[in-house]
Each structure stands twice: as C-alpha cells, then as structure tokens.
Enzyme design. Structure first.
Site, short mmCIF file in Angstrom:
data_model
loop_
_atom_site.label_atom_id
_atom_site.label_comp_id
_atom_site.label_asym_id
_atom_site.label_seq_id
_atom_site.Cartn_x
_atom_site.Cartn_y
_atom_site.Cartn_z
N TYR A 159 0.84 -1.20 0.00
CA TYR A 159 0.00 0.00 0.00
C TYR A 159 0.88 1.26 0.00
O TYR A 159 2.08 1.19 -0.22
CB TYR A 159 -0.98 -0.03 1.18
CG TYR A 159 -2.07 -1.07 0.99
CD1 TYR A 159 -2.81 -1.14 -0.19
CD2 TYR A 159 -2.37 -2.00 2.00
CE1 TYR A 159 -3.80 -2.08 -0.38
CE2 TYR A 159 -3.38 -2.95 1.82
CZ TYR A 159 -4.08 -2.98 0.63
OH TYR A 159 -5.07 -3.91 0.45
N ARG B 160 3.27 -1.63 10.67
CA ARG B 160 3.26 -2.94 10.02
C ARG B 160 4.05 -2.86 8.73
O ARG B 160 3.81 -2.00 7.90
CB ARG B 160 1.84 -3.41 9.73
CG ARG B 160 1.83 -4.58 8.77
CD ARG B 160 0.60 -5.40 8.80
NE ARG B 160 0.70 -6.46 9.79
CZ ARG B 160 0.01 -7.61 9.74
NH1 ARG B 160 -0.87 -7.80 8.79
NH2 ARG B 160 0.14 -8.53 10.66
N ARG C 242 -6.57 -15.30 11.98
CA ARG C 242 -7.48 -16.38 11.61
C ARG C 242 -7.75 -17.34 12.77
O ARG C 242 -8.87 -17.84 12.92
CB ARG C 242 -6.95 -17.13 10.39
CG ARG C 242 -7.26 -16.39 9.11
CD ARG C 242 -6.61 -17.03 7.93
NE ARG C 242 -5.16 -16.90 7.98
CZ ARG C 242 -4.33 -17.50 7.15
NH1 ARG C 242 -4.79 -18.29 6.21
NH2 ARG C 242 -3.03 -17.30 7.25
N CYS D 144 -7.72 -23.28 13.70
CA CYS D 144 -7.94 -22.83 12.32
C CYS D 144 -7.36 -23.86 11.36
O CYS D 144 -6.27 -24.36 11.57
CB CYS D 144 -7.27 -21.48 12.11
SG CYS D 144 -7.17 -20.96 10.39
N CYS E 277 -12.76 -17.68 5.37
CA CYS E 277 -12.93 -16.30 5.86
C CYS E 277 -12.68 -15.31 4.74
O CYS E 277 -13.42 -14.33 4.56
CB CYS E 277 -12.02 -16.02 7.06
SG CYS E 277 -10.33 -16.57 6.87
N CYS F 147 -16.67 -18.44 8.84
CA CYS F 147 -15.55 -19.34 9.14
C CYS F 147 -16.04 -20.78 8.98
O CYS F 147 -17.16 -21.10 9.35
CB CYS F 147 -15.09 -19.08 10.57
SG CYS F 147 -13.81 -20.22 11.17
#
Ligand code: ADP
Length: 624
Positions: free
Chosen positions: A107, A155, A253, A276, A282, A293
């Site tokens: 991004y 991040r 998740r 998971c 998802c 889920c």
C-alpha cells in the site's frame, strides 16, 4: 471485518464504544491506520488514487482498480501525513493503546519504499533513505502527536514476491532507520498482489513459514516484534516466542476460528481449542460480502443472531432424545450443539466406522491434511459429552428410525456426486460417456476403489471449480497418470482465486505435468474422447481413457422423504419432528453445511426450526 473511518467526532464515539468493551475485558486495543495509495479501491470516496511514481503513465500499478493514479506532490505528501496525525489523535482520544501505521502489503508507504513504484527524483525517491522519508516523517509526526499516550507500531512486509516490494536486506535497513520512532514492530510478508503469501492457505503454505525471514531481520531491532505466520498451534507459538525471534504472536485467523483460544490456553484446556484449518473460507466469504468461518459457525453471528461462541442456552425440553443420522460435518455440528444444550440423549449414528462423513477421505488428498482439524476438534467434543453417543457402522432405514424411540430426528445423510456429467450450465447429462473405458465420481477415487490402468490418460472435468477437482488431478498426477483437467471456469481451481491457493495449486499441477484447459464446456463424450466448446464456441476435443466427473452433487435425502411421506407412521412412533440438514438438504461447501447443523441446534425450540429465525440487520432508525 470491515475497515472503518475515524474522520469526525461521531466516528470517534463509535470507536470508543468498541475500545471500552475491549478494555472491559482487560485487553489492549490497537488501531491500524491505512492508505491504499495506487491500490486504493475508492469505492466510497470516489477520489483518485495516489502514487509515488515520477514516471507519469509509464508505471501504472500492476493491479488494482482501473486508471493511472495521480503522482503525489510534496503538498499531497504533507496532507496525507497530516491525515495520519489527525487519525492518530482521534484514535488516542477514543482510548486506543496502540497506533499502528500500516506500511506493508504494497500500500501507499510500501509503494514509496519500493524502487519498482517509486521513481521520484526529489527527496522522497532514489536512495532507500529518501524512499523511506514519507513513512519516517509520518511516524515521527504521529509519535510527536500521541507518542506519550500510545505505543507506536508500524506494520511492514519484510518480503514480497515479484519485483514490486523491497528486499529483505532493505527491510533490515528500514527497521534500523525507523527503530527510534517505533515501540513495536508488526511484521508480515507479501503484498496486495500476492495476498496468499500473507493470508496463507494451509493447502500450500505450512504454519511458521515466515520464521526464517524474521530470523534474518531480528538483529535489526531490540524492540518487540509481532510476527504473523498462520499460527494456530499453541506449541509452535510458544516455540516461536521462546526462540527470541518474535515476541508477540499475530494470528487473526486463529482468533476467528476460536475467539476463546487465549482463555482456553490459559486454563490449560488445549483439547478444546478449535484450531484454524487454513481453508481460507474467511477470505473467500469476505470477498462475497459476509465473513464466515468453516470451523466456527458463530463467527460474525455473535451480535446478529446472539450466538456466544462458547455458551449454549439450555433446552427447555430436558427430555428431548434426539437421533442424528449421519456424522458428517452437518450432523456432527448439530449433535454437539444439541448435546451442549443439555438434551437428555443425542445419538449420532453413521454407516461408517468413524465420524467425518465426506470430509474423512478428503483430508487424505494432497495438501489437505490440516482440514482434518475440523473432524479432530469435534471428535474430542463427542468424547467429552456424556449425553452424546456416536454409534458407528450402523445404517438406518426408515423403519429403524421409526422404531428408534427418539423424540426428534435429524437427517444429515449428505450428498453424492453425479456420474452423468450434468452441470449447472448445460442442464443436461453428458451423452456418450459409455465410450470411455472408465468414468469415475470423486467418491469412487477417494474411497480407494478401482483405478484405471497405471499410466493411462485421465481427464478430470471440474465443472464445480472448488478444491476437489484440482486436488483429484494432483492426486492422480502423483500416482503417475497422464492427467488433464478441463473446466468451464475462467481459471483452473477457480475458487482458489478467492481462497488464495489458486496460483500455487495451478503451479503445482503445471509442475506435475497436468494439462489444463479452461473456459471449456464439455458437450459429449465419444470413443476415447471428450468433446466440447471453448470460448467463442471454438470446438474442443481431448483424447482420454478415463474421465473423473466433478460436476454436481445431488442430495441423499430418500430417508427424509420416506419419513415425511408417512405422517401417520411418524405420529404413531412418537417422533415430534424430523429435520433435514446439510448436504442432504442442499449440497454446499463445508462452512455452509456445518453452519446448517449449528443453526438447527441453536434454534431447536423456535416455532419452526426448519426455517432460520430472522437475524439483526443494520438499519437507520427513523426519527419522527
Ligand atoms: P454433510 O456434509 O451434510 O455433513 P456428509 O456427506 O459429510 O454430509 O455425511 C453424511 C453421512 O451420513 C455419511 O457419513 C454417511 O455414511 C451417513 N449416512 C448416510 N445415510 C445413512 C444411513 N441411512 N444411516 C446411517 N448413516 C448414513
């Protein structure tokens, strides 16, 4: 699971409600601030996209919405930096403990960091330091604005596939550069263009795969690192933290599959964790507009349907004795839910020796081992619930059900694959299949029945486009057959483009020598040949010895129909109600049939349990 805005007082108030609730539970709340840059979808704002590139028009974004983004001026840069500051201040005012400036995923900030996107020749382009300037300035301004009240995280994707990211070595240098401004590093891999590297499907990427990369950048900071890597197992999480490579587990998740994962761990109830399975329902369901889920029916339904993930309301009728026929995903989920609601007795009966239904052989297919967690989790619950008994190797017919002595009967007898090549697009069976030496349904292959002569030509016709066709093609290629896969969809393993394993699955088929034909609708078979039409009605033919037909499933509901046809017999037997759920009602993907069983258990005493109760919808309140 939708991103939200934090633009004005009203937004701030809404965030505060959520943050307060998080704090009530003793947890910290973090807000991730994001600008998509060239990849901004612009759905609501209808603004143009922004890009760092200095080569107008020559370097449009390699994916994303149509159009060439506007190249950012220095004024644009300042305006966006200020937007991050404003949002951070509002976040702080709403009570957030951590402000995370998103610089990953390809991004906006990542586009500046990347030499592929960033061809500026001002102080925001060129050297790594220049490319990092926009991000570092933003972090610095955010830190000045709220750093005394909030922790600052950022991040970053330490590595991306393809040319559009930055290298691992550059990541280490970037971490060193911004380290003084950051309290916490939030690290992943991949970008919006290779989303599957980040939201990795278990079918193609093992848990903990990113640890090698994290190990190589660990030396760049002494600050805590949050690392994601499809963490699901408490043991591997503990090992990752103990190794010192990462300090905090990032695992979205797993939190969806089991929001009570940390509490169960804390209480030493690891056997109750719903792990998971990395099936990525998802993601595919989010793409279709409603995140769900495949392990946890309550995900997204906590408020809407009032379902607590762990708490089940006791049945009013304590004497209910319930017979569930079929221990596949739907029957299992219904039986467990009803037992948790305190039914006096739940009998779960299956012709097979084990629970799991159609999923049991599926987990043996290449790459699908972790899907077995669906069965493992439920098997443990069946063993724990004293009012739930699994009765294996027992096939019930209508008479046996009438004589069973149950007050309620749930039919969850599944579905079977058609052997005639009928597809939703042709509305007709495939003529001429007798001309082939072998025609198989998926069940015949999965259950280890007859196989074609070793090495012969086998064509998988995958009109469904789910995981199964491509998995069977891979299995047959691994077994040494000369395999082709034909699909009317625009890509092989079409659903995989939503569950993010599509590209890796296709690469693997290609590497295994599987010939792939897409956009082909078969119309007939002949002597050793399949014929059809491709795009623009181009004739298609493929010589083959065997066909595997993955086209459609039909419900196995004869038991249900027989029982419902004789009301008198039902009344005489003392059965109050008979319900049909799962694939026996309508063959669907795993998550949906599991949901069916869960919903029936939750709504067992509603006025008409066969029909779902209405759920809460978002609506504007009308004021006079
Ligand atoms: P779903 O996906 O809806 O849960 P599955 O196909 O996975 O359905 O499971 C259906 C199960 O029902 C299978 O395990 C099958 O053995 C079982 N079954 C089907 N008919 C009968 C029957 N008459 N008696 C007992 N078990 C049955």
């Amino acid at each position: 699971m939708h991103s939200s805005d934090i633009w004005d007082d009203e937004d701030e108030r809404r965030h505060k409600l959520m943050v307060d609730a998080v704090h009530d539970h003793g947890a910290l709340a973090s807000i991730e601030l994001h600008h998509g840059g060239a990849h901004a979808m612009r759905r609501l704002s209808r603004e143009h996209a922004l890009s760092p590139s200095g080569l107008a028009g020559e370097l449009p974004p390699p994916a994303g919405p149509l159009g060439t983004p506007k190249i950012m001026t220095v004024e644009d840069i300042d305006r966006v930096e200020q937007s991050f500051v404003d949002a951070a201040v509002r976040g702080r005012n709403a009570g957030y403990d951590i402000v995370d400036v998103l610089a990953g995923y390809g991004y906006l900030f990542a586009q500046f960091l990347s030499p592929f996107h960033n061809h500026r020749n001002d102080r925001y382009g060129g050297s790594l330091e220049n490319r990092a300037r926009f991000w570092v300035e933003t972090l610095s301004r955010v830190r000045d604005a709220v750093g005394a009240d909030c922790a600052i995280a950022t991040r970053m994707s330490v590595q991306t596939q393809g040319p559009w990211g930055h290298t691992l070595e550059e990541s280490a240098a970037l971490i060193e550069m911004a380290d003084p401004l950051v309290d916490l590093w939030d690290l992943n891999v991949g970008s919006v263009l290779d989303w599957g590297s980040d939201i990795s499907p278990s079918r193609v990427i093992p848990e903990g795969r990113n640890m090698d990369l994290f190990t190589r950048i660990r030396g760049a900071t002494e600050k805590p690192i949050v690392g994601v890597s499809r963490w699901t197992s408490p043991d591997s999480m503990a090992q990752a933290v103990r190794s010192g490579v990462i300090d905090i587990i990032g695992s979205a998740r797993q939190s969806i599959a089991d929001p009570f994962f940390p509490q169960k761990l804390y209480e030493g109830r690891t056997e109750d964790i719903r792990e998971c399975m990395g099936i990525n329902h998802c993601i595919s369901s989010l793409d279709r507009g409603n995140m769900a889920c495949a392990q946890n029916a309550t995900a997204g339904e906590e408020y809407r349907r009032g379902w607590h993930p762990e708490r089940f309301e006791p049945l009013e009728d304590k004497n209910a004795s319930i017979l569930v026929v079929g221990a596949g995903p739907a029957g299992l989920e219904a039986a467990i839910g009803l037992a948790k609601r305190g039914a006096e007795m739940v009998h779960l009966v299956d012709s097979a020796d084990q629970v799991g239904g159609h999923l049991r052989p599926v987990v043996e297919l290449p790459g699908l081992r972790e899907w077995g967690r669906f069965i493992d989790h439920r098997l443990i619950q069946v063993d724990k619930l004293s009012n739930l008994q699994f009765i294996p190797a027992t096939t019930l017919d209508a008479d046996a059900i009438l004589d069973y002595g149950a007050s309620h009967v749930v039919i969850a007898t599944g579905a079977r694959w058609l052997r005639n090549g009928l597809t939703p697009s042709t509305h007709a069976a495939l003529p001429g299949l007798d001309g082939l030496k072998w025609v198989f349904t998926p069940e015949q292959l999965l259950l280890g029945g007859e196989r074609p002569t070793p090495g012969c030509r086998v064509s998988v016709y995958d009109a469904e486009g789910g995981y199964l066709g491509s998995s069977l093609a891979q299995l047959l290629a691994n077994e040494g057959y000369n395999v082709s896969i034909v699909t009317p969809h625009a890509s092989v393993a079409a659903e995989g483009d939503l569950t993010l394993d599509g590209p890796a699955v296709r690469s693997s088929l290609h590497a295994s020598g599987v010939a792939m034909y897409r956009d082909v609708l078969l119309t007939e078979a002949g002597l050793g040949v399949l014929r059809g039409v491709g795009e623009f009605e181009v004739p298609f033919s493929l010589e083959t010895d065997a066909a595997v037909l993955v086209t459609m499933r039909s419900p196995v509901d004869d038991l249900y129909q027989q029982l419902m046809a004789d009301r008198q017999a039902l009344d005489a037997s003392g059965i109050d109600a008979v319900y049909c759920i799962g694939d026996a009602l309508s063959p669907r993907p795993l998550a949906e049939v599991m949901f069916d069983g869960h919903r029936l258990a939750r709504e067992f005493e509603s006025p008409d349990p066969s029909s779902p109760l209405p759920y809460k919808r978002e609506s504007l309140r009308l004021v006079d």
